[in-house]
Write a protein that holds these residues in place. Structure first.
Motif, mmCIF file in Angstrom:
data_model
loop_
_atom_site.group_PDB
_atom_site.id
_atom_site.type_symbol
_atom_site.label_atom_id
_atom_site.label_comp_id
_atom_site.label_asym_id
_atom_site.label_seq_id
_atom_site.Cartn_x
_atom_site.Cartn_y
_atom_site.Cartn_z
ATOM 1 N N PHE A 193 20.993 -11.604 -40.746
ATOM 2 C CA PHE A 193 20.255 -10.928 -39.447
ATOM 3 C C PHE A 193 21.640 -9.718 -39.502
ATOM 4 C CE2 PHE A 193 17.787 -14.097 -39.209
ATOM 5 C CZ PHE A 193 16.164 -13.713 -39.023
ATOM 6 N N LEU A 194 22.714 -9.621 -40.022
ATOM 7 C CA LEU A 194 23.247 -8.168 -39.772
ATOM 8 C C LEU A 194 22.574 -6.845 -40.563
ATOM 9 C CD1 LEU A 194 26.973 -9.235 -40.031
ATOM 10 C CD2 LEU A 194 25.933 -9.270 -37.798
ATOM 11 N N PRO A 195 22.721 -5.710 -40.145
ATOM 12 C CA PRO A 195 22.008 -4.499 -40.422
ATOM 13 C C PRO A 195 23.098 -4.507 -41.920
ATOM 14 C CG PRO A 195 23.917 -4.014 -38.831
ATOM 15 C CD PRO A 195 23.859 -5.465 -38.969
ATOM 16 N N ILE A 196 24.242 -4.610 -42.254
ATOM 17 C CA ILE A 196 25.310 -4.556 -43.578
ATOM 18 C C ILE A 196 24.213 -5.687 -44.697
ATOM 19 C CG2 ILE A 196 26.805 -6.400 -43.504
ATOM 20 C CD1 ILE A 196 26.923 -3.084 -45.835
ATOM 21 N N ALA A 211 11.570 -5.727 -57.166
ATOM 22 C CA ALA A 211 10.393 -6.378 -56.326
ATOM 23 C C ALA A 211 10.328 -5.650 -56.090
ATOM 24 C CB ALA A 211 11.722 -7.234 -55.369
ATOM 25 N N GLY A 212 9.943 -5.430 -55.077
ATOM 26 C CA GLY A 212 8.873 -3.996 -53.948
ATOM 27 C C GLY A 212 9.032 -4.825 -53.251
ATOM 28 N N VAL A 213 8.267 -4.166 -51.671
ATOM 29 C CA VAL A 213 9.203 -2.914 -50.932
ATOM 30 C C VAL A 213 9.652 -4.226 -49.655
ATOM 31 C CG1 VAL A 213 8.664 -1.949 -48.395
ATOM 32 C CG2 VAL A 213 8.085 -1.368 -50.606
ATOM 33 N N PRO A 214 11.350 -4.472 -49.258
ATOM 34 C CA PRO A 214 11.015 -5.628 -49.080
ATOM 35 C C PRO A 214 11.681 -4.995 -47.570
ATOM 36 C CG PRO A 214 13.162 -4.414 -49.033
ATOM 37 C CD PRO A 214 11.896 -3.575 -50.349
ATOM 38 N N TRP A 215 9.720 -6.178 -47.185
ATOM 39 C CA TRP A 215 10.049 -5.750 -45.999
ATOM 40 C C TRP A 215 10.451 -6.500 -44.099
ATOM 41 C CZ3 TRP A 215 7.026 -1.296 -44.685
ATOM 42 C CH2 TRP A 215 5.480 -1.406 -46.192
ATOM 43 N N GLY A 219 12.397 -4.643 -41.465
ATOM 44 C CA GLY A 219 12.115 -5.313 -40.159
ATOM 45 C C GLY A 219 13.561 -5.811 -39.828
ATOM 46 N N ILE A 220 14.724 -6.113 -40.254
ATOM 47 C CA ILE A 220 15.556 -6.052 -39.610
ATOM 48 C C ILE A 220 16.456 -4.678 -39.506
ATOM 49 C CG2 ILE A 220 17.923 -7.422 -39.740
ATOM 50 C CD1 ILE A 220 16.567 -9.818 -41.252
ATOM 51 N N LEU A 221 16.474 -3.941 -40.353
ATOM 52 C CA LEU A 221 17.594 -2.462 -40.465
ATOM 53 C C LEU A 221 16.226 -1.835 -38.715
ATOM 54 C CD1 LEU A 221 17.743 -1.689 -43.934
ATOM 55 C CD2 LEU A 221 19.740 -2.410 -42.115
ATOM 56 N N ALA A 222 15.332 -1.599 -38.964
ATOM 57 C CA ALA A 222 14.482 -1.283 -38.069
ATOM 58 C C ALA A 222 14.750 -1.617 -37.114
ATOM 59 C CB ALA A 222 12.940 -1.550 -38.081
ATOM 60 N N GLY A 223 14.742 -3.040 -36.314
ATOM 61 C CA GLY A 223 15.462 -3.109 -35.704
ATOM 62 C C GLY A 223 16.935 -2.734 -34.740
ATOM 63 N N TRP A 224 17.685 -2.753 -35.765
ATOM 64 C CA TRP A 224 19.130 -2.661 -35.300
ATOM 65 C C TRP A 224 18.873 -0.902 -34.774
ATOM 66 C CZ3 TRP A 224 23.465 -5.140 -33.867
ATOM 67 C CH2 TRP A 224 23.581 -6.482 -34.338
ATOM 68 N N ALA A 225 18.294 -0.203 -36.048
ATOM 69 C CA ALA A 225 18.048 1.183 -35.377
ATOM 70 C C ALA A 225 17.269 1.363 -33.818
ATOM 71 C CB ALA A 225 16.982 1.507 -36.728
ATOM 72 N N ALA A 226 16.433 0.888 -33.215
ATOM 73 C CA ALA A 226 15.542 0.412 -32.301
ATOM 74 C C ALA A 226 16.457 0.558 -31.524
ATOM 75 C CB ALA A 226 14.487 0.080 -32.411
ATOM 76 N N VAL A 227 17.817 -0.893 -31.209
ATOM 77 C CA VAL A 227 18.548 -1.140 -30.002
ATOM 78 C C VAL A 227 19.467 -0.416 -30.145
ATOM 79 C CG1 VAL A 227 19.684 -3.407 -29.558
ATOM 80 C CG2 VAL A 227 17.593 -3.682 -30.561
#
Length: 239
Positions: A193-196, A211-215, A219-227
Motif C-alpha cells: 500500500f506504499l505509493p512507491i 497487462a491492462g490498466v492497473p486500477w 487507486g492507491i496512488l490516487a488516495g495518497w495524492a488526495a491525502v
C-alpha cells in the motif's frame, strides 16, 4: 509569469549537483548495475532489465517529486525565498504550479534517459503507453503532495534528513529492486500500500507483462495524492 517561473525552477534544479545526483545518477547506476550483476532475484518473464526498468522509473519519479522537491522547498522556506516570492506579483498557486511543472519536465528527461539505457541493455517493454502515463502522473501527484507536506511543516534540516531516509527505506522496501514477495506475508501486505510499491507494481504489470490498466495501483496512488495534497494545502507554512 508561470512559464518563466517554471523555466527558472527547472534551471535551478538541473544546476544543483546534489539534486542531479539523486534524480538522475542514482537510478541510472542502479539500473546498469543490477541489470548486469545477479545480486537479487527478480520475477516475471524476460530479462533482469525487464523487471528492474519499471521499478527504477518509479524510483526516478519519487526522487524528483518527493525527495528533491521536499529538500529544495524546505531550504527555500528556511532562507525566506518562499516568503519573498509569496509577496511578489506571482500568485502562490502559480508558484506551486511552477514547481510541479519543474518536476514534470525533470521526470520527462529522467524517463527518456532511463528508457534509452534500458533499451540498450535489452529491455522489451509492453503494454499501453497511456496506462504508463497515467501511473506516472498520478504517482507524481502523490509524491509531490507528500514532499510539499514535509517541506512545509518541518525544519529544513529535518526535511533533508527525513527525505533522504524515506528515499533509502522505500528503495529497499518498496519493490523497486527487491520483489515484495521476498518479504514476510504480514510485512508484504503493508508494503504493497506504499505509493512507491503501487507505482512500481503498476508500471511492472503494464511494461513487463503487457497487462491492462492497473486500477488497484492507480487507486492507491490516487488516495495518497488526495491525502498528501490536501494535507499540504492545509498545513503548509510559507515561513
Amino acid at each position: 509569469m508561470l512559464l518563466a517561473q517554471t523555466a527558472f525552477e527547472t534551471r535551478m534544479l538541473l544546476r544543483n549537483g546534489e539534486q542531479l545526483l539523486l534524480t538522475v545518477v542514482i537510478p541510472t547506476v542502479l539500473l546498469v548495475l543490477f541489470s548486469a550483476v545477479d545480486v537479487v532475484a527478480v520475477e516475471g518473464p524476460g530479462k533482469r532489465v525487464d523487471f528492474l526498468a519499471p521499478g527504477l522509473l518509479a524510483l526516478a519519479v519519487m526522487s524528483t517529486a518527493f525527495t528533491g522537491q521536499a529538500i529544495a522547498t524546505g531550504f527555500e522556506r528556511r532562507y525566506g525565498v518562499l516568503k519573498r516570492l509569496g509577496a511578489s506579483p506571482l500568485p502562490r498557486w502559480a508558484l506551486l504550479t511552477a514547481k510541479t511543472g519543474c518536476v514534470l519536465v525533470t521526470e520527462a528527461l529522467q524517463v527518456a534517459l532511463l528508457s534509452v539505457i534500458a533499451l540498450a541493455l535489452g529491455w522489451s517493454p509492453h503494454g499501453d503507453p497511456f496506462s504508463v502515463a497515467a501511473l506516472l502522473v498520478v504517482g507524481t501527484a502523490a509524491f509531490s503532495g507528500l514532499g510539499l507536506l514535509m517541506a512545509g511543516t518541518l525544519k529544513a534540516e529535518a526535511t533533508l534528513a527525513g527525505a533522504n531516509l524515506v528515499f533509502i527505506l522505500l528503495l529497499l522496501g518498496g519493490g523497486v529492486i527487491v520483489p515484495l514477495t521476498k518479504f514476510p506475508s504480514a510485512v508484504q501486505s503493508v508494503l504493497e500500500f506504499l505509493p512507491i510499491a503501487a507505482l512500481s507494481d503498476g508500471l511492472r504489470s503494464v511494461l513487463q507483462t503487457g497487462a491492462g490498466v492497473p486500477w488497484s495501483d492507480l487507486g492507491i496512488l490516487a488516495g495518497w495524492a488526495a491525502v498528501g495534497l490536501a494535507a499540504a494545502a492545509r498545513f503548509f507554512r510559507w515561513e
